[in-house]
Motif scaffolding. Structure first.
Motif, PDB file in Angstrom:
ATOM      1  N   MET A  20       0.834  -1.206   0.000  1.00 28.23           N
ATOM      2  CA  MET A  20       0.000   0.000   0.000  1.00 28.23           C
ATOM      3  C   MET A  20       0.869   1.258   0.000  1.00 28.23           C
ATOM      4  O   MET A  20       1.946   1.274   0.592  1.00 28.23           O
ATOM      5  N   LYS A  21       0.360   2.295  -0.631  1.00 29.43           N
ATOM      6  CA  LYS A  21       1.028   3.580  -0.638  1.00 29.43           C
ATOM      7  C   LYS A  21       0.302   4.520   0.333  1.00 29.43           C
ATOM      8  O   LYS A  21      -0.906   4.729   0.193  1.00 29.43           O
ATOM      9  N   PHE A  22       1.079   5.071   1.289  1.00 26.76           N
ATOM     10  CA  PHE A  22       0.477   5.859   2.362  1.00 26.76           C
ATOM     11  C   PHE A  22       0.836   7.339   2.256  1.00 26.76           C
ATOM     12  O   PHE A  22       1.963   7.710   1.898  1.00 26.76           O
ATOM     13  N   LEU A  23      -0.128   8.175   2.624  1.00 25.48           N
ATOM     14  CA  LEU A  23       0.105   9.575   2.985  1.00 25.48           C
ATOM     15  C   LEU A  23      -0.147   9.681   4.477  1.00 25.48           C
ATOM     16  O   LEU A  23      -1.173   9.196   4.972  1.00 25.48           O
ATOM     17  N   LEU A  24       0.769  10.294   5.215  1.00 16.18           N
ATOM     18  CA  LEU A  24       0.606  10.477   6.656  1.00 16.18           C
ATOM     19  C   LEU A  24       0.317  11.944   6.927  1.00 16.18           C
ATOM     20  O   LEU A  24       1.131  12.814   6.607  1.00 16.18           O
ATOM     21  N   PHE A  25      -0.843  12.211   7.515  1.00 16.92           N
ATOM     22  CA  PHE A  25      -1.303  13.589   7.741  1.00 16.92           C
ATOM     23  C   PHE A  25      -1.004  13.964   9.194  1.00 16.92           C
ATOM     24  O   PHE A  25      -1.650  13.483  10.120  1.00 16.92           O
ATOM     25  N   GLY A  26      -0.013  14.836   9.380  1.00 17.56           N
ATOM     26  CA  GLY A  26       0.406  15.258  10.717  1.00 17.56           C
ATOM     27  C   GLY A  26       1.869  14.920  10.924  1.00 17.56           C
ATOM     28  O   GLY A  26       2.283  13.782  10.666  1.00 17.56           O
ATOM     29  N   THR A  27       2.642  15.901  11.383  1.00 13.57           N
ATOM     30  CA  THR A  27       4.087  15.680  11.567  1.00 13.57           C
ATOM     31  C   THR A  27       4.541  16.043  12.976  1.00 13.57           C
ATOM     32  O   THR A  27       5.724  16.258  13.199  1.00 13.57           O
ATOM     33  N   GLY A  28       3.604  16.095  13.914  1.00 16.71           N
ATOM     34  CA  GLY A  28       3.946  16.479  15.282  1.00 16.71           C
ATOM     35  C   GLY A  28       4.156  15.291  16.195  1.00 16.71           C
ATOM     36  O   GLY A  28       4.709  14.252  15.799  1.00 16.71           O
ATOM     37  N   ASP A  29       3.670  15.410  17.425  1.00 15.92           N
ATOM     38  CA  ASP A  29       3.907  14.408  18.453  1.00 15.92           C
ATOM     39  C   ASP A  29       3.389  13.032  18.036  1.00 15.92           C
ATOM     40  O   ASP A  29       4.063  12.018  18.218  1.00 15.92           O
ATOM     41  N   TYR A  30       2.188  12.974  17.470  1.00 15.15           N
ATOM     42  CA  TYR A  30       1.610  11.664  17.157  1.00 15.15           C
ATOM     43  C   TYR A  30       2.246  11.046  15.915  1.00 15.15           C
ATOM     44  O   TYR A  30       2.229   9.825  15.754  1.00 15.15           O
ATOM     45  N   TYR A  31       2.836  11.846  15.052  1.00 12.29           N
ATOM     46  CA  TYR A  31       3.656  11.279  13.985  1.00 12.29           C
ATOM     47  C   TYR A  31       4.845  10.548  14.607  1.00 12.29           C
ATOM     48  O   TYR A  31       5.156   9.410  14.230  1.00 12.29           O
ATOM     49  N   VAL A  55       5.675   5.091   2.222  1.00 10.40           N
ATOM     50  CA  VAL A  55       5.104   6.405   2.547  1.00 10.40           C
ATOM     51  C   VAL A  55       5.564   7.371   1.462  1.00 10.40           C
ATOM     52  O   VAL A  55       6.764   7.681   1.356  1.00 10.40           O
ATOM     53  N   ILE A  56       4.642   7.857   0.662  1.00  8.30           N
ATOM     54  CA  ILE A  56       5.038   8.682  -0.486  1.00  8.30           C
ATOM     55  C   ILE A  56       5.134  10.162  -0.143  1.00  8.30           C
ATOM     56  O   ILE A  56       5.780  10.918  -0.865  1.00  8.30           O
ATOM     57  N   ALA A  57       4.495  10.583   0.988  1.00 11.70           N
ATOM     58  CA  ALA A  57       4.615  11.978   1.427  1.00 11.70           C
ATOM     59  C   ALA A  57       4.009  12.133   2.807  1.00 11.70           C
ATOM     60  O   ALA A  57       3.175  11.320   3.240  1.00 11.70           O
ATOM     61  N   LEU A  58       4.432  13.184   3.501  1.00  9.84           N
ATOM     62  CA  LEU A  58       3.814  13.619   4.745  1.00  9.84           C
ATOM     63  C   LEU A  58       2.985  14.859   4.439  1.00  9.84           C
ATOM     64  O   LEU A  58       3.373  15.688   3.599  1.00  9.84           O
ATOM     65  N   LEU A  59       1.855  14.997   5.111  1.00  6.25           N
ATOM     66  CA  LEU A  59       0.982  16.147   4.898  1.00  6.25           C
ATOM     67  C   LEU A  59       0.939  16.998   6.156  1.00  6.25           C
ATOM     68  O   LEU A  59       0.893  16.474   7.272  1.00  6.25           O
ATOM     69  N   ASP A  60       0.953  18.307   5.974  1.00  2.72           N
ATOM     70  CA  ASP A  60       0.860  19.220   7.114  1.00  2.72           C
ATOM     71  C   ASP A  60       0.313  20.551   6.631  1.00  2.72           C
ATOM     72  O   ASP A  60       0.580  20.968   5.498  1.00  2.72           O
ATOM     73  N   LYS A 101       6.560  24.220   6.873  1.00  3.10           N
ATOM     74  CA  LYS A 101       7.037  22.835   6.728  1.00  3.10           C
ATOM     75  C   LYS A 101       6.971  22.333   5.290  1.00  3.10           C
ATOM     76  O   LYS A 101       7.592  21.313   4.967  1.00  3.10           O
ATOM     77  N   HIS A 102       6.204  23.024   4.458  1.00  4.00           N
ATOM     78  CA  HIS A 102       6.006  22.537   3.091  1.00  4.00           C
ATOM     79  C   HIS A 102       7.326  22.478   2.327  1.00  4.00           C
ATOM     80  O   HIS A 102       8.150  23.405   2.377  1.00  4.00           O
ATOM     81  N   HIS A 103       7.530  21.356   1.641  1.00  7.11           N
ATOM     82  CA  HIS A 103       8.728  21.097   0.831  1.00  7.11           C
ATOM     83  C   HIS A 103      10.001  21.019   1.664  1.00  7.11           C
ATOM     84  O   HIS A 103      11.103  21.189   1.130  1.00  7.11           O
ATOM     85  N   PRO A 131      -1.855  19.375   2.146  1.00  8.45           N
ATOM     86  CA  PRO A 131      -2.850  18.359   1.778  1.00  8.45           C
ATOM     87  C   PRO A 131      -3.293  18.480   0.321  1.00  8.45           C
ATOM     88  O   PRO A 131      -3.503  17.471  -0.358  1.00  8.45           O
ATOM     89  N   GLU A 132      -3.422  19.718  -0.165  1.00  8.05           N
ATOM     90  CA  GLU A 132      -3.858  19.932  -1.546  1.00  8.05           C
ATOM     91  C   GLU A 132      -2.873  19.307  -2.544  1.00  8.05           C
ATOM     92  O   GLU A 132      -3.283  18.720  -3.550  1.00  8.05           O
ATOM     93  N   GLU A 133      -1.573  19.440  -2.261  1.00 10.11           N
ATOM     94  CA  GLU A 133      -0.563  18.842  -3.146  1.00 10.11           C
ATOM     95  C   GLU A 133      -0.504  17.321  -2.978  1.00 10.11           C
ATOM     96  O   GLU A 133      -0.420  16.572  -3.968  1.00 10.11           O
ATOM     97  N   GLY A 134      -0.546  16.873  -1.730  1.00 11.31           N
ATOM     98  CA  GLY A 134      -0.348  15.461  -1.445  1.00 11.31           C
ATOM     99  C   GLY A 134      -1.381  14.567  -2.085  1.00 11.31           C
ATOM    100  O   GLY A 134      -1.058  13.471  -2.573  1.00 11.31           O
ATOM    101  N   ILE A 135      -2.641  15.014  -2.079  1.00 10.01           N
ATOM    102  CA  ILE A 135      -3.706  14.133  -2.572  1.00 10.01           C
ATOM    103  C   ILE A 135      -3.671  13.958  -4.095  1.00 10.01           C
ATOM    104  O   ILE A 135      -4.413  13.135  -4.628  1.00 10.01           O
ATOM    105  N   ARG A 136      -2.794  14.704  -4.762  1.00 12.52           N
ATOM    106  CA  ARG A 136      -2.639  14.506  -6.207  1.00 12.52           C
ATOM    107  C   ARG A 136      -1.751  13.308  -6.524  1.00 12.52           C
ATOM    108  O   ARG A 136      -1.685  12.857  -7.671  1.00 12.52           O
TER     109      ARG A 136
END
Length: 465
Positions: A1-12, A24-29, A34-36, A47-52
């Motif tokens: 499976m290819k994952f996007l992980l939404f959130g890069t803080g404590d729970y990440y 994991v193809i990208a992290l979303l925040d 934090k972008h790029h 999120p707008e970029e990641g979901i593409r």
């Protein structure tokens, strides 16, 4: 499976280990800064970029799951592709990623000993951080050991509390598998005569369990923390041989929405008495208000700022407001920008426990403006220091405060009413000491260690007959 992980803080950081063998193809925040950038070698996108990108699932690694899920849905994401970290078991267990256990201070030997089982109690914590629930469980371990029980304290995660527990000569286990495993799958727990599960985080663990071992489920969680709960999994929890207890009415109401037939008894935590008679002697006429907690929407510091803005200038000039807590959040950064030129509002950032108690000795009033807060430890600590409290009516502590007699209660999000309470405190500064002494009596009755010890032992003796 290819994952996007939404959130890069404590729970990440808490859950990223389960994706080490995944794609994991990208992290979303949502944080622009934090972008790029890259975290653990993975690019962070909006999120707008990641979901593409071509993905199979998006996993939300945050408790702000309601807002984040709605954001994804508004961007056209299929609801069946959105998961929460509570759903990891169905995504990850199939790959059999078993994490090694870590034993400290003879924990393994105690677990493997089957004799004298009636005196062995396992305490399960979601982490070893220095937060309220894990500290409350730590105090439970000390009390139970004092009364002759053999105790093992286990956690899903490592943390600074481990060393404190070991200093008390209490064995510790760190088992990261507890984040996704059920009790039936966790064979090492089967030699105990009682298991105490701390917080909602163990609902997956309890969904399939050994019914012969009694369980005490100690709930500390407001409704906010249930937004990521899988209702089907929650519905599998059998109430036979399970006793639920909670830190007051707020967690009780939250769990009953998901398990209507559950009965919750009260088990408030205890706060160690650190009150010193040598309160800071102040020669000025400034009234000092203190608010403690992560600067985030749930804690309501923005409500407090709106109330401060509504105060007359003469009241503002006689007041100081201390905002204490982690401020590297979206709300924290916004507040820092807004108040940077306001000398009456002091933002301290995170401080250690010694500094917090030093601030309590300086403070005249504690303000807890939360939108959701089941039983904030800082309110009990303020009462212990004989500091009167202003709390919103959605905090669990309101069940014990009598408005205007031993503290103050204001309607949640009503900044005008909060401003009135603050103004009264400034105008009646000479009455605050008397209010504080009454608040201290609330602490002694409900939140002292002696009150906690008595109630804890009643529950344990009821369960282990």
């Amino acid at each position: 499976m290819k994952f996007l992980l939404f959130g890069t803080g404590d729970y990440y950081n808490r859950y990223k280990k389960w994706f080490e063998q995944q794609e994991v193809i990208a992290l979303l925040d949502n944080a622009l800064q934090k972008h790029h950038t890259y975290i653990d070698g993975i690019e962070v996108l909006s999120p707008e970029e990641g979901i593409r990108l071509p993905y199979d699932a998006i996993v939300i690694l945050s408790f702000y799951v309601k807002q984040m899920r709605q954001q994804l849905l508004s961007l056209g994401v299929d609801k069946n592709k959105i998961y929460h970290f509570y759903d990891l078991r169905q995504l990850i267990v199939k790959n059999k990623q078993i994490r090694p256990l870590h034993y400290y201070l003879g924990a393994k030997e105690i677990i493997e000993q089957k004799e004298n089982a009636g005196h062995k109690i396992l305490l399960l914590s979601n982490d070893l951080a220095l937060g309220g629930p894990s500290i409350a469980l730590y105090h439970s371990a000390i009390i139970l050991r004092k009364y002759g029980y053999r105790i093992v304290y286990a956690s899903m995660l490592e943390g600074p509390l481990r060393d404190k527990i070991i200093e008390q000569n209490i064995p510790v286990v760190v088992d990261e598998n507890l984040q996704i495993a059920t009790m039936k799958e966790t064979e090492w727990v089967n030699t105990f005569s009682l298991i105490i599960c701390n917080t909602l985080n163990f609902y997956v663990f309890l969904s399939e369990r050994n019914m012969e071992i009694p369980v005490v489920w100690w709930l500390h969680d407001a409704r906010f923390f249930y937004d990521g709960v899988n209702k089907v999994v929650m519905g599998k929890i059998c109430l036979h041989n399970l006793k639920a207890v909670s830190v007051g009415p707020v967690p009780t109401e939250a769990i009953k929405e998901f398990i209507p037939t559950i009965k919750c008894d009260e088990l408030l935590y205890g706060v160690v008495d650190l009150k010193k008679e040598d309160r800071v002697q102040k020669t000025d006429k400034v009234t000092r208000f203190i608010t403690i907690g992560f600067l985030e929407e749930r804690k309501g510091q923005d409500i407090l700022l709106k109330a401060i803005q509504k105060l007359p200038d003469n009241i503002k000039n006689q007041s100081e407001f201390y905002l204490v807590g982690h401020n590297n959040t979206l709300l924290g950064e916004k507040i820092c920008r807004e108040v940077k030129d306001n000398k009456r509002i002091i933002i301290t950032g995170s401080v250690d426990r010694e500094k917090i108690h030093e601030l309590f000795r300086l403070a005249d009033v504690l303000i807890c403006p939360s939108r959701q807060d089941p039983m904030p430890t800082v309110v009990a600590e303020a009462m212990m220091h004989a500091v009167p409290c202003i709390v919103s009516d959605v905090t669990g502590t309101t069940a014990y405060i009598h408005d205007g007699q031993d503290g103050f209660v204001f309607p949640c999000e009503n900044e005008c009413n909060l401003a009135e309470k603050i103004k009264w405190c400034v105008d009646n500064r000479d009455k605050l000491q008397g209010l504080g002494e009454k608040a201290r009596k609330l602490y002694e009755k409900y939140f002292s260690m002696s009150a906690f010890e008595k109630r804890l032992l009643e529950i344990i003796q009821e369960v282990i007959k």
